[in-house]
Design a protein around this motif. Structure first.
Motif, short mmCIF file in Angstrom:
data_model
loop_
_atom_site.label_atom_id
_atom_site.label_comp_id
_atom_site.label_asym_id
_atom_site.label_seq_id
_atom_site.Cartn_x
_atom_site.Cartn_y
_atom_site.Cartn_z
N HIS A 1 0.81 -1.21 0.00
CA HIS A 1 0.00 0.00 0.00
C HIS A 1 0.84 1.27 0.00
CE1 HIS A 1 -3.97 -1.84 0.53
NE2 HIS A 1 -4.43 -0.61 0.32
N GLN A 2 2.10 1.14 0.46
CA GLN A 2 2.98 2.32 0.45
C GLN A 2 3.10 2.88 -0.96
OE1 GLN A 2 6.43 0.40 2.08
NE2 GLN A 2 6.34 1.64 3.94
N GLN B 1 0.89 2.53 -3.33
CA GLN B 1 -0.39 3.07 -3.83
C GLN B 1 -0.66 4.34 -3.03
OE1 GLN B 1 -3.02 -0.22 -3.05
NE2 GLN B 1 -1.78 -1.61 -4.25
N ASP B 2 -1.88 4.71 -2.91
CA ASP B 2 -2.25 5.86 -2.07
C ASP B 2 -1.33 7.07 -2.32
OD1 ASP B 2 -4.12 4.14 -1.03
OD2 ASP B 2 -3.09 3.84 0.88
N ARG B 3 -1.17 7.39 -3.60
CA ARG B 3 -0.24 8.48 -3.93
C ARG B 3 -0.66 9.80 -3.32
NH1 ARG B 3 -0.11 7.73 -10.27
NH2 ARG B 3 -2.14 6.85 -9.75
N LEU B 4 -1.97 10.00 -3.31
CA LEU B 4 -2.48 11.27 -2.77
C LEU B 4 -2.15 11.38 -1.27
CD1 LEU B 4 -4.31 13.67 -3.84
CD2 LEU B 4 -6.16 12.57 -2.58
N LEU B 5 -2.35 10.29 -0.59
CA LEU B 5 -2.07 10.28 0.85
C LEU B 5 -0.58 10.51 1.11
CD1 LEU B 5 -3.48 9.91 3.55
CD2 LEU B 5 -3.23 7.46 3.33
N ARG B 6 0.23 9.89 0.33
CA ARG B 6 1.69 10.08 0.47
C ARG B 6 2.08 11.52 0.24
NH1 ARG B 6 5.48 5.83 -0.27
NH2 ARG B 6 6.70 7.18 -1.64
#
Lengths: 183, 205
Positions: B8-9, B11-16
């Motif tokens: 998941h690290q 993925q979740d580009r927006l969260l990163r």
């Protein structure tokens, strides 16, 4: 851990104490940022960061490279230092006692799509929402997404089980989505 | 609910991105942090030792040696004790062996019985009539009617007991039972006389 760090640690243990400066320079920003985020106090964060490095220096012979990276070991020391500091102030961080908030159901595919979208407006909202999260929840997000640590490494730092870390991260992610989707 | 895994690290580009932006907004590390830490290390903190100091090992070795000495001295002092103290337990140890022999024998028997009977039950399950073809094909014999048993004789009532006749005693002998003492009593009297004889006192004084 890279070979350079291994070499530096060997040099420090061999008596070349000034080599420790390299490790301080490499990791001080990460440690300080986490401490500021957890305490919300620059002076306290500075104090804890210094204590973390001094403790790491004195306990360097105990570091075992086969058990994990130096950064994980250092962050674990920082986390323990922070906990001790907060205990002195009679404020025990509830990291290990995070409330399992009941989260209303949401479509997993929709959540994945939401956090993968390159929407600038949504990014601003998300950054603002992160600031309102409890520090201990933000710490988990920081360690996972910003520090790029694995669940196992976060488990080593915080003392939580890797499965628990994963579950908590999922819940935080879902809660953020539910908070922002209607905005 | 999907559980987060290590993938998941990525993925979740927006969260990163959002977390990165949030981190950017945090106060920067003070410029003198590194100098402060190194100064504290140089002045107050002891340098890390690669190996534990030798004196620790020396203390542990000395403690171990002391313990060994104590253990070694104790048995030699016990050798001076008299032999009687050592012999006595031997005599007491023999007796229980003799007395324990009987219970052992009695314990063996039930085991043998269990061994004889238990396998029969387990290994030979008795087939039912329906399962056994030899028995199932045989014609069923007619059951004989049960003969009536002989009538039981009524129990005769017991005869009334005869009244006990009173014992006739003479007025000169008021206590007839005491005239002839019972055997133990006469023995006691004889013993008593013998004792008096030994002591030099005669019974017929």
């Amino acid at each position: 851990m890279n070979t350079n760090e291994t070499d530096i640690i060997s040099r420090i243990l061999g008596g070349e104490h000034d080599a420790f400066r390299y490790l301080v320079r490499t990791y001080q920003d990460r440690v300080f940022a986490l401490m500021v985020d957890l305490t919300g106090d620059t002076d306290k964060a500075r104090e804890v960061t210094q204590e973390t490095f001094i403790r790491a220096y004195t306990h360097l012979p105990d570091y075992d490279a086969s058990r994990g990276s130096f950064s994980t070991w250092l962050l674990a020391i920082a986390f323990n230092e922070m906990r001790q500091e907060l205990r002195k102030l009679r404020h025990i961080p509830p990291l290990l006692h995070l409330d399992d908030h009941t989260v209303e159901p949401a479509d997993d595919a929709a959540i994945d799509a939401f956090f993968d979208s390159p929407d600038e407006e949504r990014l601003k909202q998300l950054a603002q929402a992160l600031a309102t999260l409890p520090p201990e929840e933000r710490l988990l997000l920081n360690l996972f997404y910003y520090e790029d640590l694995s669940l196992k490494e976060i488990s080593d730092i915080t003392g939580m089980k890797a499965g628990t870390v994963a579950t908590r991260l999922s819940r935080i992610r879902r809660r953020l989505y539910l908070r922002l989707k209607n905005k | 609910m999907t559980t987060i895994n290590d993938n998941h690290q990525h993925q979740d580009r927006l969260l990163r991105k959002a977390i990165g932006r949030y981190h950017g907004s945090l106060p920067h590390t003070p410029s003198d942090m590194e100098t402060d830490i190194m100064r504290r290390i140089a002045t107050t903190v002891k340098p890390p030792a690669k190996h534990r100091p030798i004196w620790r090992y020396a203390v542990v070795a000395a403690a171990a040696a002391m313990l060994l000495l104590i253990v070694a001295i104790r048995p030699t002092s016990s050798e001076d004790k008299p032999e009687v103290a050592v012999v006595k337990p031997k005599a007491t140890l023999v007796k229980p062996n003799v007395s324990l022999a009987k219970p052992k024998a009695s314990l063996v028997e039930p085991k043998a019985e269990v061994a004889r009977t238990a396998p029969k039950k387990a290994s030979q399950p008795q087939p039912t009539l329906a399962q056994n073809p030899a028995v199932a094909n045989q014609p069923i014999k007619p059951i004989k009617p049960i003969e009536p048993t002989k009538p039981i004789k009524p129990i005769e009532p017991l005869k009334p007991a005869k009244p006990i006749e009173p014992v006739h005693t003479t007025p000169s002998d008021p206590i007839p039972a005491a005239a002839e003492p019972s055997a133990p009593q006469s023995l006691l009297a004889a013993n008593h006389d013998r004792m008096l004889d030994k002591m030099g006192i005669y019974a017929n004084y």
